[in-house]
Design a protein around this motif. Structure first.
Motif, PDB file in Angstrom:
ATOM      1  N   ALA A  77       3.495  -5.309  10.138  1.00 30.63           N
ATOM      2  CA  ALA A  77       2.104  -5.135  10.567  1.00 30.63           C
ATOM      3  C   ALA A  77       1.409  -4.053   9.742  1.00 30.63           C
ATOM      4  CB  ALA A  77       2.056  -4.784  12.051  1.00 30.63           C
ATOM      5  N   VAL A  78       2.107  -2.969   9.482  1.00 30.11           N
ATOM      6  CA  VAL A  78       1.521  -1.895   8.677  1.00 30.11           C
ATOM      7  C   VAL A  78       1.266  -2.369   7.254  1.00 30.11           C
ATOM      8  CG1 VAL A  78       1.947   0.389   7.682  1.00 30.11           C
ATOM      9  CG2 VAL A  78       2.525  -0.054  10.079  1.00 30.11           C
ATOM     10  N   TRP A  79       2.231  -3.047   6.658  1.00 29.01           N
ATOM     11  CA  TRP A  79       2.053  -3.560   5.293  1.00 29.01           C
ATOM     12  C   TRP A  79       0.857  -4.500   5.212  1.00 29.01           C
ATOM     13  CZ3 TRP A  79       7.852  -5.181   4.237  1.00 29.01           C
ATOM     14  CH2 TRP A  79       8.613  -4.020   4.050  1.00 29.01           C
ATOM     15  N   VAL A  80       0.742  -5.370   6.204  1.00 31.81           N
ATOM     16  CA  VAL A  80      -0.356  -6.339   6.212  1.00 31.81           C
ATOM     17  C   VAL A  80      -1.706  -5.633   6.281  1.00 31.81           C
ATOM     18  CG1 VAL A  80      -1.459  -8.096   7.664  1.00 31.81           C
ATOM     19  CG2 VAL A  80       0.967  -8.290   7.126  1.00 31.81           C
ATOM     20  N   LYS A  81      -1.778  -4.574   7.081  1.00 33.98           N
ATOM     21  CA  LYS A  81      -3.043  -3.848   7.211  1.00 33.98           C
ATOM     22  C   LYS A  81      -3.385  -3.074   5.939  1.00 33.98           C
ATOM     23  CE  LYS A  81      -3.796  -5.912  10.222  1.00 33.98           C
ATOM     24  NZ  LYS A  81      -4.963  -6.740  10.512  1.00 33.98           N
ATOM     25  N   VAL A  82      -2.376  -2.544   5.261  1.00 37.57           N
ATOM     26  CA  VAL A  82      -2.636  -1.898   3.972  1.00 37.57           C
ATOM     27  C   VAL A  82      -3.221  -2.924   2.991  1.00 37.57           C
ATOM     28  CG1 VAL A  82      -1.554  -0.833   1.947  1.00 37.57           C
ATOM     29  CG2 VAL A  82      -0.882  -0.102   4.248  1.00 37.57           C
ATOM     30  N   ALA A  83      -2.618  -4.116   2.975  1.00 42.39           N
ATOM     31  CA  ALA A  83      -3.127  -5.177   2.101  1.00 42.39           C
ATOM     32  C   ALA A  83      -4.547  -5.565   2.484  1.00 42.39           C
ATOM     33  CB  ALA A  83      -2.200  -6.389   2.168  1.00 42.39           C
ATOM     34  N   GLU A  84      -4.843  -5.563   3.774  1.00 46.11           N
ATOM     35  CA  GLU A  84      -6.186  -5.953   4.222  1.00 46.11           C
ATOM     36  C   GLU A  84      -7.246  -5.001   3.682  1.00 46.11           C
ATOM     37  OE1 GLU A  84      -8.759  -6.701   8.332  1.00 46.11           O
ATOM     38  OE2 GLU A  84      -6.638  -6.171   8.452  1.00 46.11           O
ATOM     39  N   ILE A  85      -6.943  -3.711   3.634  1.00 43.92           N
ATOM     40  CA  ILE A  85      -7.901  -2.746   3.093  1.00 43.92           C
ATOM     41  C   ILE A  85      -8.210  -3.086   1.631  1.00 43.92           C
ATOM     42  CG2 ILE A  85      -8.277  -0.326   2.487  1.00 43.92           C
ATOM     43  CD1 ILE A  85      -6.514   0.417   4.894  1.00 43.92           C
ATOM     44  N   ALA A  86      -7.147  -3.388   0.876  1.00 41.27           N
ATOM     45  CA  ALA A  86      -7.356  -3.758  -0.535  1.00 41.27           C
ATOM     46  C   ALA A  86      -8.156  -5.047  -0.649  1.00 41.27           C
ATOM     47  CB  ALA A  86      -6.003  -3.906  -1.230  1.00 41.27           C
ATOM     48  N   PHE A  87      -7.841  -6.023   0.188  1.00 39.23           N
ATOM     49  CA  PHE A  87      -8.557  -7.306   0.132  1.00 39.23           C
ATOM     50  C   PHE A  87     -10.031  -7.123   0.471  1.00 39.23           C
ATOM     51  CE2 PHE A  87      -4.373  -9.598   1.459  1.00 39.23           C
ATOM     52  CZ  PHE A  87      -3.855  -9.356   0.198  1.00 39.23           C
ATOM     53  N   MET A  88     -10.323  -6.304   1.468  1.00 40.87           N
ATOM     54  CA  MET A  88     -11.724  -6.086   1.847  1.00 40.87           C
ATOM     55  C   MET A  88     -12.465  -5.286   0.788  1.00 40.87           C
ATOM     56  SD  MET A  88     -12.531  -7.737   4.569  1.00 40.87           S
ATOM     57  CE  MET A  88     -11.735  -8.988   3.583  1.00 40.87           C
ATOM     58  N   GLY A  89     -11.746  -4.408   0.079  1.00 43.90           N
ATOM     59  CA  GLY A  89     -12.377  -3.735  -1.059  1.00 43.90           C
ATOM     60  C   GLY A  89     -12.772  -4.730  -2.135  1.00 43.90           C
ATOM     61  N   LEU A  90     -11.874  -5.673  -2.397  1.00 44.22           N
ATOM     62  CA  LEU A  90     -12.171  -6.720  -3.366  1.00 44.22           C
ATOM     63  C   LEU A  90     -13.301  -7.612  -2.855  1.00 44.22           C
ATOM     64  CD1 LEU A  90     -11.267  -7.908  -6.086  1.00 44.22           C
ATOM     65  CD2 LEU A  90      -9.646  -9.356  -4.821  1.00 44.22           C
ATOM     66  N   GLY A  91     -13.308  -7.861  -1.543  1.00 41.65           N
ATOM     67  CA  GLY A  91     -14.367  -8.671  -0.953  1.00 41.65           C
ATOM     68  C   GLY A  91     -15.728  -8.004  -1.046  1.00 41.65           C
ATOM     69  N   THR A  92     -15.756  -6.697  -0.883  1.00 40.35           N
ATOM     70  CA  THR A  92     -17.011  -5.951  -1.034  1.00 40.35           C
ATOM     71  C   THR A  92     -17.557  -6.115  -2.443  1.00 40.35           C
ATOM     72  OG1 THR A  92     -16.295  -4.335   0.629  1.00 40.35           O
ATOM     73  CG2 THR A  92     -18.054  -3.664  -0.887  1.00 40.35           C
ATOM     74  N   LEU A  93     -16.667  -6.026  -3.418  1.00 39.33           N
ATOM     75  CA  LEU A  93     -17.080  -6.224  -4.811  1.00 39.33           C
ATOM     76  C   LEU A  93     -17.588  -7.646  -5.030  1.00 39.33           C
ATOM     77  CD1 LEU A  93     -17.222  -5.230  -7.760  1.00 39.33           C
ATOM     78  CD2 LEU A  93     -14.834  -5.978  -8.026  1.00 39.33           C
TER      79      LEU A  93
ATOM     80  N   ALA B 292     -10.784  -2.595   8.616  1.00 43.16           N
ATOM     81  CA  ALA B 292      -9.415  -2.694   8.108  1.00 43.16           C
ATOM     82  C   ALA B 292      -8.688  -1.353   8.207  1.00 43.16           C
ATOM     83  CB  ALA B 292      -9.427  -3.186   6.657  1.00 43.16           C
ATOM     84  N   VAL B 293      -9.385  -0.259   7.923  1.00 44.51           N
ATOM     85  CA  VAL B 293      -8.787   1.075   8.054  1.00 44.51           C
ATOM     86  C   VAL B 293      -8.430   1.354   9.514  1.00 44.51           C
ATOM     87  CG1 VAL B 293      -9.242   3.557   7.853  1.00 44.51           C
ATOM     88  CG2 VAL B 293      -9.919   2.019   6.005  1.00 44.51           C
ATOM     89  N   ALA B 294      -9.336   0.982  10.429  1.00 42.94           N
ATOM     90  CA  ALA B 294      -9.038   1.155  11.856  1.00 42.94           C
ATOM     91  C   ALA B 294      -7.827   0.318  12.262  1.00 42.94           C
ATOM     92  CB  ALA B 294     -10.263   0.753  12.691  1.00 42.94           C
ATOM     93  N   GLY B 295      -7.700  -0.888  11.684  1.00 41.15           N
ATOM     94  CA  GLY B 295      -6.536  -1.729  11.970  1.00 41.15           C
ATOM     95  C   GLY B 295      -5.245  -1.095  11.491  1.00 41.15           C
ATOM     96  N   LEU B 296      -5.284  -0.451  10.323  1.00 37.71           N
ATOM     97  CA  LEU B 296      -4.089   0.236   9.821  1.00 37.71           C
ATOM     98  C   LEU B 296      -3.704   1.393  10.739  1.00 37.71           C
ATOM     99  CD1 LEU B 296      -1.934   0.873   7.697  1.00 37.71           C
ATOM    100  CD2 LEU B 296      -3.675   2.150   6.426  1.00 37.71           C
ATOM    101  N   LEU B 297      -4.687   2.156  11.185  1.00 39.96           N
ATOM    102  CA  LEU B 297      -4.400   3.284  12.077  1.00 39.96           C
ATOM    103  C   LEU B 297      -3.751   2.805  13.372  1.00 39.96           C
ATOM    104  CD1 LEU B 297      -7.654   5.418  11.609  1.00 39.96           C
ATOM    105  CD2 LEU B 297      -5.377   5.840  10.637  1.00 39.96           C
ATOM    106  N   SER B 298      -4.255   1.717  13.933  1.00 40.78           N
ATOM    107  CA  SER B 298      -3.660   1.199  15.172  1.00 40.78           C
ATOM    108  C   SER B 298      -2.276   0.613  14.917  1.00 40.78           C
ATOM    109  CB  SER B 298      -4.579   0.153  15.810  1.00 40.78           C
ATOM    110  OG  SER B 298      -4.736  -0.977  14.967  1.00 40.78           O
ATOM    111  N   ALA B 299      -2.085  -0.033  13.772  1.00 37.35           N
ATOM    112  CA  ALA B 299      -0.783  -0.632  13.463  1.00 37.35           C
ATOM    113  C   ALA B 299       0.305   0.426  13.349  1.00 37.35           C
ATOM    114  CB  ALA B 299      -0.869  -1.431  12.166  1.00 37.35           C
ATOM    115  N   ARG B 300      -0.039   1.623  12.922  1.00 40.70           N
ATOM    116  CA  ARG B 300       0.948   2.688  12.760  1.00 40.70           C
ATOM    117  C   ARG B 300       1.509   3.154  14.098  1.00 40.70           C
ATOM    118  NH1 ARG B 300       1.457   5.312   7.967  1.00 40.70           N
ATOM    119  NH2 ARG B 300       1.923   7.276   9.028  1.00 40.70           N
ATOM    120  N   PHE B 301       0.848   2.797  15.190  1.00 38.28           N
ATOM    121  CA  PHE B 301       1.329   3.184  16.518  1.00 38.28           C
ATOM    122  C   PHE B 301       2.144   2.088  17.200  1.00 38.28           C
ATOM    123  CE2 PHE B 301      -2.129   6.182  15.857  1.00 38.28           C
ATOM    124  CZ  PHE B 301      -1.582   7.372  16.342  1.00 38.28           C
ATOM    125  N   ILE B 302       2.289   0.928  16.557  1.00 39.22           N
ATOM    126  CA  ILE B 302       3.119  -0.133  17.129  1.00 39.22           C
ATOM    127  C   ILE B 302       4.579   0.329  17.115  1.00 39.22           C
ATOM    128  CG2 ILE B 302       3.912  -2.508  16.887  1.00 39.22           C
ATOM    129  CD1 ILE B 302       1.253  -3.168  15.529  1.00 39.22           C
TER     130      ILE B 302
END
Length: 413
Positions: A82-98, A177-187
């Motif tokens: 879950a944590v790995w996926v959320k880290v990837a999501e931040i990168a994907f959304m950065g690419l999506g913003t571009l 996505a950053v908020a998702g990573l923060l929550s995933a770290r508590f799983i």
């Protein structure tokens, strides 16, 4: 319910999956709106075709890589995935913003494929992890909350994607996505149930293995097929809310969104409430009555719509100013509520009727079949409508197909 959401063994997962589903639909909707109202404003047919391609690009990873996702979740710590996926999501959304800033359709489609892959990897985790963290009496409630929240997140993501300016959609998605990573770290940790073993990185063989687990027993086979039918029905109905509102009720996009909201909230309420109806016991005894309610609601919705022939509703207020409008909304809500009651216990069977060492792969196989059924259902309804069938009749027929499942559902515990 609130106590479970507040508990660390469930709350962080609940928040993580909600934010992920929200972000998927925020970006996808923002892209479709950019194409429809700016990039291809003078080419409606091209915009519609690209929206269809976007949906296909997003769902393709579910079919191609769910087997691998299930294998990973069965052999690695699910919380770590879950944590790995959320880290990837931040990168994907950065690419999506571009991609949105550059108005690049090709890059946006690539990001949608990556977000589909992100959701594919996380899909088996969110259901397979629950039996490790929840008591047996809590499992049905936890599963219902996850499913119900997913539908609400999809709805809210679509609304946000349509309302936010294109320039803001990307940064907001990064923040989510950053908020998702923060929550995933508590799983809490969720290690594999058995020996780690060797991960099968071949999508073809891992898919075959996963399907073998899902169809290894009759209860699992029936549950997989029934859940997939439900998701196909949902895809069919949500894809036709706009044509129904515009062409048959004389309404606009607000009316179609109202239908989508009612449908999503109804499923969420049914999903969360079925645990109370079954007193926490995982049982399919309500599945057959629920599918009967869905079929009757689909049929009555057809007759309710016919009352608007020659006298369109026009708007939400126009719809609700007439008894036939309230009847139509009652049918839609009844179908959605019954859908939640129908599907959640079937997920419970997938979670408990398989070996813990293969639980994630069983759920992954269900995701594969779900995706195939959704694509197939939308293609079939498109073909039927292309042949001249009216939308209300096609929707009624789709709902009535659930009656074919009743003999199978009665074989489940």
């Amino acid at each position: 319910m609130l106590a479970l959401i507040a508990a660390r063994r469930f709350g962080p997962l609940f928040v993580t999956q909600f934010l992920g589903a929200f972000n998927d639909n925020l970006f996808k909707t923002a892209f479709i709106f950019a194409v429809t109202f700016r990039l291809r404003a003078d080419d409606p047919a091209g915009a519609a075709a690209l929206a269809t391609v976007a949906a296909g690009v997003f769902i393709a990873p579910y079919i191609l890589f769910s087997g691998l996702a299930g294998d990973l979740a069965d052999r690695l710590d699910k919380a770590l995935i879950a944590v790995w996926v959320k880290v990837a999501e931040i990168a994907f959304m950065g690419l999506g913003t571009l991609a949105l800033a550059l108005d690049s359709e090709a890059l946006c489609l690539g990001v949608l494929a990556l977000m589909g892959l992100h959701s594919t990897i996380f899909g088996p985790v969110k259901y397979a992890i629950l039996p490790q963290h929840l008591a047996e009496r809590e499992l049905l409630l936890g599963t219902g909350l996850v499913e119900g929240a997913t539908f609400v997140a999809i709805l809210l993501g679509q609304i946000a994607g349509g309302l936010l300016p294109t320039g803001l959609a990307g940064p907001v998605a990064i923040g989510i996505a950053v908020a998702g990573l923060l929550s995933a770290r508590f799983i809490p940790p969720a290690p594999p149930a058995g020996e780690r073993g060797r991960i099968d990185w071949n999508p073809l063989t891992s898919t075959r293995t996963a399907l073998g687990h899902a169809f290894s027993s009759r209860p699992l086979s029936i549950a997989t097929l029934a859940i997939s039918w439900f998701w196909a029905l949902g895809a069919i109905y949500t894809s036709q809310f706009v044509p129904l509102a515009r062409n048959y009720l004389g309404g606009n996009e607000a009316l179609a969104t109202f239908f989508l909201a009612a449908f999503s909230v109804g499923i969420a309420v049914g999903s969360a409430g079925v645990a109370r109806l079954l007193r926490g016991r995982i049982s399919a005894r309500l599945a057959a009555p629920a599918v009967l309610v869905m079929a009757l609601a689909a049929l009555d919705l057809y007759f309710a719509e016919s009352a608007f022939s020659g006298a369109p509703a026009g708007s939400i207020s126009g719809l609700l100013s007439r008894p036939a409008g309230w009847r139509l909304m009652f049918d839609l809500l009844a179908m959605a509520l019954a859908g939640g009651v129908f599907s959640v216990p079937l997920y419970g069977i997938l979670q408990t009727a398989t070996r813990p060492q293969a639980r994630a792969r069983t759920i992954a196989a269900n995701n594969i079949v779900n995706a195939i059924f959704q694509v197939g259902g939308v293609l079939i309804i498109g073909s039927v409508l292309g042949g001249g069938a009216p939308v209300p009749l096609a929707l009624a027929a789709a709902g009535l197909t659930g009656l074919l499942l009743i003999p199978l559902l009665r074989q489940l515990p």
